[in-house]
Design a protein around this motif. Structure first.
Motif, short mmCIF file in Angstrom:
data_model
loop_
_atom_site.label_atom_id
_atom_site.label_comp_id
_atom_site.label_asym_id
_atom_site.label_seq_id
_atom_site.Cartn_x
_atom_site.Cartn_y
_atom_site.Cartn_z
N GLU A 1 33.42 40.62 57.21
CA GLU A 1 32.45 40.04 56.30
C GLU A 1 32.48 40.80 54.99
N GLY A 2 31.98 40.18 53.97
CA GLY A 2 31.95 40.84 52.68
C GLY A 2 32.04 39.82 51.58
N PRO A 3 32.02 40.30 50.33
CA PRO A 3 32.06 39.36 49.22
C PRO A 3 33.39 38.61 49.18
N VAL A 4 33.31 37.35 48.78
CA VAL A 4 34.52 36.54 48.63
C VAL A 4 35.28 37.03 47.40
N PRO A 5 36.58 37.31 47.53
CA PRO A 5 37.34 37.78 46.36
C PRO A 5 37.40 36.71 45.29
N THR A 6 37.37 37.14 44.03
CA THR A 6 37.38 36.23 42.90
C THR A 6 38.64 36.44 42.06
N SER A 7 38.83 35.55 41.11
CA SER A 7 39.97 35.72 40.21
C SER A 7 39.83 36.98 39.37
N ALA A 8 38.59 37.40 39.11
CA ALA A 8 38.38 38.65 38.37
C ALA A 8 38.90 39.84 39.17
N ASP A 9 38.68 39.82 40.50
CA ASP A 9 39.20 40.90 41.34
C ASP A 9 40.73 40.92 41.30
N VAL A 10 41.34 39.76 41.35
CA VAL A 10 42.80 39.68 41.30
C VAL A 10 43.30 40.20 39.96
N ALA A 11 42.60 39.83 38.86
CA ALA A 11 43.00 40.27 37.53
C ALA A 11 42.95 41.79 37.41
N ARG A 12 41.87 42.42 37.94
CA ARG A 12 41.76 43.87 37.87
C ARG A 12 42.88 44.55 38.65
#
Length: 339
Positions: free
Chosen positions: A10-21
């Motif tokens: 469980e945890g936060p759903v990854p976002t495009s911002a996470d991928v960008a970082r």
């Protein structure tokens, strides 16, 4: 043995911002790479870094959000129904689906059995597809086409023996199959021809036009006798037992499977093939070529000017045009030992 990277349950759903970082690029670059945008030049190392970061995080683009940003859906809906099991339709679906994926459409199959025409159209419209390709065995009425268009569908396309008012039509004219088979038998000197009509539900849509094509080819020069047949050995055996009473010298079976079923029953009854009765099937299956005698058949091909997916894409990109009709089917008889 390779394993997927461990992810927290469980945890936060990854976002495009996470991928960008993680990839060290902008969110716009992530969007261009993962949406396969070829209009923007991005180096191969950068594309690879973005995809590796997305895989590591378990990120996938949100299709609904992408549709909202673009103002339209990239979904092509394929309602499922009773489809012939022959090679032609398998090739058609494979070519269509792979081509649409190449053009960045999301292809979704929708189970529509049991829905009437109005309910089916409303259910499809709820998904807001860019296009709907409706097989002939699934009900669609002109008012259903109007519902889909009002919901935002750019193209409503039917696939089958008959068009529907207001929709584009991809026609597979099954009359050509019956016409081709009977012309072949006439050329072999046969004049009393049975035509197998499957009793299985859903196949009449294809079998009846094939019978019409057979009658058209005979055109008063030969007798055409419809022969109801279930897809089981008992039905074939019963038909073979009264064969000589029918006084037939040839049979065009609905497809190769029905042809093989009936041919075996005729041989078991002592009727020689092709001596007493010539047999022709349809679909040109490999298995038919392994029989003794080898099975004559009608080979069907897709006859298209442009790839099917490109045709669908053009109709989506230019909505509002008058309905188009495209005849897709060509057929030719393949003569072997059974006729």
């Amino acid at each position: 043995m390779s394993q997927l990277p461990e992810q927290p349950a469980e945890g936060p759903v990854p976002t495009s911002a996470d991928v960008a970082r993680l990839a060290g690029v902008s969110r716009a670059t992530v969007s261009y790479v993962l949406n396969n945008n070829a209009a923007v030049r991005i180096s191969d190392p950068t594309r690879r870094r973005v995809r590796e970061a997305a895989a590591e995080l378990g990120y996938v683009p949100h299709a609904a959000a992408r549709s909202l940003r673009a103002g339209h859906s990239r979904m092509v809906l394929l309602p499922t129904g009773n489809f012939p099991s022959g090679q032609l339709h398998h090739r058609f679906l494979h070519e269509l689906e792979s081509g649409l994926r190449r053009l960045d459409y999301t292809v979704v199959q929708y189970g529509s059995l049991g829905l009437d025409a109005d309910d089916a159209a409303r259910a499809w419209a709820e998904l807001r597809p860019a296009a709907v390709i409706v097989p002939g065995s699934v009900p669609l009425a002109p008012q259903g086409t109007a519902v889909l268009r009002r919901s935002g569908a750019k193209a409503v396309i039917t696939l089958g023996p008959r068009p529907v008012a207001g929709a584009h039509a991809l026609i597979m004219d099954q009359r050509k199959v019956g016409d081709c088979a009977v012309r072949h038998l006439l050329e072999r000197g046969r004049r009393r021809i049975g035509v197998v009509m499957p009793e299985e539900p859903g196949l009449a849509l294809f079998a009846e036009p094939r019978l019409a094509g057979a009658r058209q080819a005979a055109a008063g020069t030969a007798r055409i006798e419809p022969l109801p047949l279930r897809h089981d050995e008992e039905s074939a055996t019963a038909l073979a037992a009264r064969w000589r009473l029918l006084d037939l010298d040839a049979v065009f079976a609905y497809d190769d499977v029905y042809a093989m079923l009936l041919m075996r029953a005729l041989q078991d009854t002592g009727i020689t093939v092709p001596g007493e009765t010539a047999v022709v099937g349809a679909d040109d299956l490999m298995l038919g070529r392994l029989l003794r005698p080898r099975l004559s058949s009608v080979r069907m091909e897709l006859d298209t000017v442009q790839p099917l997916a490109d045709l669908v894409d053009r109709l989506v990109r230019h909505p509002g045009r008058e309905p188009e009709r495209h005849d897709l089917l060509s057929a030719r008889a393949v003569h072997r030992e059974s006729s």
